[in-house]
Every structure is written in C-alpha cells, then in structure tokens.
Design a protein around this motif. Structure first.
Motif, PDB file in Angstrom:
ATOM      1  N   THR A  40       0.856  -1.186   0.000  1.00 41.41           N
ATOM      2  CA  THR A  40       0.000   0.000   0.000  1.00 41.41           C
ATOM      3  C   THR A  40       0.887   1.229   0.000  1.00 41.41           C
ATOM      4  O   THR A  40       1.781   1.356   0.833  1.00 41.41           O
ATOM      5  CB  THR A  40      -0.929   0.014   1.230  1.00 41.41           C
ATOM      6  OG1 THR A  40      -1.736  -1.165   1.208  1.00 41.41           O
ATOM      7  CG2 THR A  40      -1.825   1.235   1.228  1.00 41.41           C
ATOM      8  N   VAL A  41       0.642   2.109  -0.965  1.00 38.47           N
ATOM      9  CA  VAL A  41       1.318   3.398  -1.029  1.00 38.47           C
ATOM     10  C   VAL A  41       0.388   4.373  -0.323  1.00 38.47           C
ATOM     11  O   VAL A  41      -0.737   4.610  -0.770  1.00 38.47           O
ATOM     12  CB  VAL A  41       1.568   3.838  -2.486  1.00 38.47           C
ATOM     13  CG1 VAL A  41       2.331   5.160  -2.514  1.00 38.47           C
ATOM     14  CG2 VAL A  41       2.308   2.758  -3.263  1.00 38.47           C
ATOM     15  N   MET A  42       0.845   4.886   0.805  1.00 37.93           N
ATOM     16  CA  MET A  42       0.022   5.745   1.647  1.00 37.93           C
ATOM     17  C   MET A  42       0.099   7.185   1.159  1.00 37.93           C
ATOM     18  O   MET A  42       1.171   7.669   0.806  1.00 37.93           O
ATOM     19  CB  MET A  42       0.500   5.679   3.101  1.00 37.93           C
ATOM     20  CG  MET A  42       0.659   4.278   3.671  1.00 37.93           C
ATOM     21  SD  MET A  42      -0.865   3.378   3.799  1.00 37.93           S
ATOM     22  CE  MET A  42      -1.598   4.260   5.141  1.00 37.93           C
ATOM     23  N   ALA A  43      -1.046   7.846   1.176  1.00 37.87           N
ATOM     24  CA  ALA A  43      -1.080   9.265   0.841  1.00 37.87           C
ATOM     25  C   ALA A  43      -0.384  10.051   1.943  1.00 37.87           C
ATOM     26  O   ALA A  43      -0.487   9.690   3.115  1.00 37.87           O
ATOM     27  CB  ALA A  43      -2.527   9.719   0.699  1.00 37.87           C
ATOM     28  N   PRO A  44       0.330  11.113   1.609  1.00 39.38           N
ATOM     29  CA  PRO A  44       0.941  11.925   2.663  1.00 39.38           C
ATOM     30  C   PRO A  44      -0.152  12.592   3.496  1.00 39.38           C
ATOM     31  O   PRO A  44      -1.255  12.837   3.023  1.00 39.38           O
ATOM     32  CB  PRO A  44       1.755  12.976   1.903  1.00 39.38           C
ATOM     33  CG  PRO A  44       1.461  12.808   0.471  1.00 39.38           C
ATOM     34  CD  PRO A  44       0.607  11.612   0.280  1.00 39.38           C
ATOM     35  N   GLU A  45       0.194  12.883   4.747  1.00 40.71           N
ATOM     36  CA  GLU A  45      -0.745  13.578   5.623  1.00 40.71           C
ATOM     37  C   GLU A  45      -0.897  15.017   5.171  1.00 40.71           C
ATOM     38  O   GLU A  45       0.065  15.650   4.748  1.00 40.71           O
ATOM     39  CB  GLU A  45      -0.226  13.600   7.065  1.00 40.71           C
ATOM     40  CG  GLU A  45      -0.237  12.285   7.764  1.00 40.71           C
ATOM     41  CD  GLU A  45       0.325  12.384   9.183  1.00 40.71           C
ATOM     42  OE1 GLU A  45      -0.214  11.682  10.035  1.00 40.71           O
ATOM     43  OE2 GLU A  45       1.282  13.139   9.413  1.00 40.71           O
ATOM     44  N   GLY A  46      -2.112  15.531   5.299  1.00 38.48           N
ATOM     45  CA  GLY A  46      -2.329  16.953   5.089  1.00 38.48           C
ATOM     46  C   GLY A  46      -1.840  17.715   6.310  1.00 38.48           C
ATOM     47  O   GLY A  46      -1.515  17.123   7.349  1.00 38.48           O
ATOM     48  N   GLY A  47      -1.796  19.027   6.207  1.00 38.75           N
ATOM     49  CA  GLY A  47      -1.280  19.852   7.292  1.00 38.75           C
ATOM     50  C   GLY A  47      -2.039  19.690   8.596  1.00 38.75           C
ATOM     51  O   GLY A  47      -1.440  19.591   9.667  1.00 38.75           O
ATOM     52  N   GLU A  48      -3.367  19.658   8.532  1.00 40.51           N
ATOM     53  CA  GLU A  48      -4.177  19.530   9.752  1.00 40.51           C
ATOM     54  C   GLU A  48      -3.896  18.215  10.467  1.00 40.51           C
ATOM     55  O   GLU A  48      -3.675  18.183  11.674  1.00 40.51           O
ATOM     56  CB  GLU A  48      -5.674  19.629   9.423  1.00 40.51           C
ATOM     57  CG  GLU A  48      -6.139  21.008   9.018  1.00 40.51           C
ATOM     58  CD  GLU A  48      -6.169  21.971  10.183  1.00 40.51           C
ATOM     59  OE1 GLU A  48      -6.487  21.564  11.315  1.00 40.51           O
ATOM     60  OE2 GLU A  48      -5.875  23.160   9.955  1.00 40.51           O
ATOM     61  N   THR A  49      -3.903  17.107   9.729  1.00 41.82           N
ATOM     62  CA  THR A  49      -3.653  15.800  10.337  1.00 41.82           C
ATOM     63  C   THR A  49      -2.209  15.693  10.801  1.00 41.82           C
ATOM     64  O   THR A  49      -1.931  15.187  11.895  1.00 41.82           O
ATOM     65  CB  THR A  49      -3.988  14.664   9.349  1.00 41.82           C
ATOM     66  OG1 THR A  49      -5.358  14.799   8.939  1.00 41.82           O
ATOM     67  CG2 THR A  49      -3.792  13.305   9.986  1.00 41.82           C
ATOM     68  N   GLY A  50      -1.271  16.176   9.988  1.00 46.83           N
ATOM     69  CA  GLY A  50       0.138  16.124  10.354  1.00 46.83           C
ATOM     70  C   GLY A  50       0.440  16.884  11.634  1.00 46.83           C
ATOM     71  O   GLY A  50       1.206  16.429  12.483  1.00 46.83           O
ATOM     72  N   MET A  51      -0.186  18.039  11.786  1.00 44.79           N
ATOM     73  CA  MET A  51       0.007  18.847  12.992  1.00 44.79           C
ATOM     74  C   MET A  51      -0.504  18.088  14.223  1.00 44.79           C
ATOM     75  O   MET A  51       0.158  18.036  15.258  1.00 44.79           O
ATOM     76  CB  MET A  51      -0.746  20.168  12.840  1.00 44.79           C
ATOM     77  CG  MET A  51      -0.748  21.044  14.069  1.00 44.79           C
ATOM     78  SD  MET A  51      -1.778  22.522  13.863  1.00 44.79           S
ATOM     79  CE  MET A  51      -3.414  21.800  13.780  1.00 44.79           C
ATOM     80  N   ARG A  52      -1.666  17.481  14.098  1.00 48.12           N
ATOM     81  CA  ARG A  52      -2.247  16.753  15.229  1.00 48.12           C
ATOM     82  C   ARG A  52      -1.454  15.482  15.532  1.00 48.12           C
ATOM     83  O   ARG A  52      -1.247  15.122  16.688  1.00 48.12           O
ATOM     84  CB  ARG A  52      -3.708  16.456  14.945  1.00 48.12           C
ATOM     85  CG  ARG A  52      -4.572  17.694  15.081  1.00 48.12           C
ATOM     86  CD  ARG A  52      -5.974  17.496  14.512  1.00 48.12           C
ATOM     87  NE  ARG A  52      -6.834  18.626  14.802  1.00 48.12           N
ATOM     88  CZ  ARG A  52      -6.883  19.744  14.091  1.00 48.12           C
ATOM     89  NH1 ARG A  52      -6.088  19.894  13.050  1.00 48.12           N
ATOM     90  NH2 ARG A  52      -7.712  20.721  14.425  1.00 48.12           N
ATOM     91  N   SER A  53      -1.003  14.817  14.501  1.00 41.47           N
ATOM     92  CA  SER A  53      -0.184  13.615  14.683  1.00 41.47           C
ATOM     93  C   SER A  53       1.120  13.959  15.405  1.00 41.47           C
ATOM     94  O   SER A  53       1.553  13.234  16.315  1.00 41.47           O
ATOM     95  CB  SER A  53       0.105  12.981  13.314  1.00 41.47           C
ATOM     96  OG  SER A  53       0.843  11.807  13.448  1.00 41.47           O
ATOM     97  N   ALA A  54       1.734  15.064  15.024  1.00 40.38           N
ATOM     98  CA  ALA A  54       2.969  15.499  15.692  1.00 40.38           C
ATOM     99  C   ALA A  54       2.710  15.819  17.159  1.00 40.38           C
ATOM    100  O   ALA A  54       3.530  15.503  18.028  1.00 40.38           O
ATOM    101  CB  ALA A  54       3.561  16.709  14.973  1.00 40.38           C
ATOM    102  N   SER A  55       1.563  16.424  17.451  1.00 39.80           N
ATOM    103  CA  SER A  55       1.211  16.748  18.831  1.00 39.80           C
ATOM    104  C   SER A  55       1.067  15.472  19.663  1.00 39.80           C
ATOM    105  O   SER A  55       1.553  15.398  20.803  1.00 39.80           O
ATOM    106  CB  SER A  55      -0.085  17.560  18.854  1.00 39.80           C
ATOM    107  OG  SER A  55      -0.462  17.848  20.175  1.00 39.80           O
ATOM    108  N   ILE A  56       0.415  14.470  19.105  1.00 40.48           N
ATOM    109  CA  ILE A  56       0.237  13.189  19.803  1.00 40.48           C
ATOM    110  C   ILE A  56       1.593  12.550  20.096  1.00 40.48           C
ATOM    111  O   ILE A  56       1.868  12.120  21.215  1.00 40.48           O
ATOM    112  CB  ILE A  56      -0.655  12.239  18.974  1.00 40.48           C
ATOM    113  CG1 ILE A  56      -2.105  12.736  18.967  1.00 40.48           C
ATOM    114  CG2 ILE A  56      -0.570  10.810  19.507  1.00 40.48           C
ATOM    115  CD1 ILE A  56      -2.994  12.028  17.965  1.00 40.48           C
TER     116      ILE A  56
END
Length: 191
Positions: A40-56
């Motif tokens: 599976t080739v995963m789509a890159p995270e968008g800014g909103e999801t990436g920001m929240r993922s980094a926070s977690i």
C-alpha cells in the motif's frame, strides 16, 4: 489522494531486504505491506492531520522521557509484525526491555516486533474499515493497547489485547491504562 494498494501476488515475491530498499529509495513515499505481500502506497498527511499527529507523538514522547519506561516512535517507523506484514502506525511505543532485546541490526531495519501501544489518527483520505482492520491486526500481533482516533466522527476506538474494542463518543482525554501508566492524552487539540 487515497491510498493505493498494489497486489504483487504471482508476479514477484519481495524479500524483506528488497522491500526495505524499496522504501529507502522512495523515501518521499510511505509504504506498508500486508501479510499477503500486497503493498500500500500511503497518501501523505495533510497539514491539519500532520500537525495533530505530531502533537500526539510529542505528548507520548514527553511522557516517555519522564518515565523512561520504553521507546517512542513516529509515523515513519516501520515494524515487521509477527504475521509478516510491515506496518507504520502514526505513533507507537515499545517497552524498554522488549526493544533492548532486539539486536542492533534488527533495530536499524523494520524492527521484527509489534509495538505494545499504537495510535492511528484518521486522515480525511483514510478508509475506516481498512484502518479498523489494521488496528485488529496490531491487536492480533500483540499490541496491548491501541487507539483509533476518528476526528470526523469524534470517536475513539480502543483496542486491548484479548478484549472486544470499546468505542468512545467525543472523549476529552484518553488514559494509557496499565500499558502507559499515568499517560493521559488530552483530545482538546486533536478534535
């Protein structure tokens, strides 16, 4: 962009080393491989999801730095699960003794271990049923605790080894229970 799955069955059987090299040579992409060898080739995270993922991941890392109980990993870390699949949870954690039992070479590749704790944060492009199946796979391979955070529906599915999943509606925080003692993730910034 949605994730793209490529079935290589009866065409080529990539070894673990070949799959690792494929990932390294295409480092701007994110790959996962299921137990049947489909990639599976995963789509890159968008800014909103990436920001929240980094926070977690940051919150988990700070807790771990204070407790020194294990090792924390971000979304680009690959693990070779016992069933043969290669997965990269959005955030994960492994008990220190389990991580240190691996050789240096094992730790430098897709470590042959299932994390004790995993988090998947749904992106708008993620498919819920596919992500639920991935969470079940983590549980089946030894993850003691897993959180599937679905921002769109403001739900969290909690996976515990040997137990049916729990679904929480709009929780304000999550507890690491006995797997991550005293870890509490506030969801105020995640929602």
């Amino acid at each position: 962009m949605n994730a793209l799955t490529i079935s290589l069955e009866s065409v080529i059987d990539l070894t673990d080393e070949q799959f690792f090299q494929l990932c390294r040579k295409n480092s701007d992409l994110r790959f996962e491989r299921n137990a049947q060898g489909d990639i599976t080739v995963m789509a890159p995270e968008g800014g909103e999801t990436g920001m929240r993922s980094a926070s977690i991941t940051t919150d988990l890392g700070i807790w771990n730095r204070q407790t020194k109980l294990g090792v924390t990993f971000g979304s680009s870390t690959g693990f070779k699960l016992p069933n043969g699949s290669d997965r990269s949870p959005d955030a994960s954690w492994i008990l220190k003794e389990r991580w240190e039992a691996l050789t240096t070479e094992q730790r430098s590749r897709f470590a042959p271990i299932c994390p004790d704790f995993v988090i998947e944060l749904m992106s708008p492009s993620d498919n819920l049923k596919v992500t639920q199946a991935k969470m079940q796979e983590y549980q089946d391979n030894g993850a003691r605790l897993g959180w599937l955070i679905n921002r769109k529906d403001r739900e969290v599915e909690i996976y515990r080894i040997g137990k049916p999943k729990d679904v929480l509606q709009n929780p304000s925080s999550l507890s690491g229970e006995d797997v991550l003692p005293e870890f509490v993730l506030s969801l105020a910034e995640i929602w």
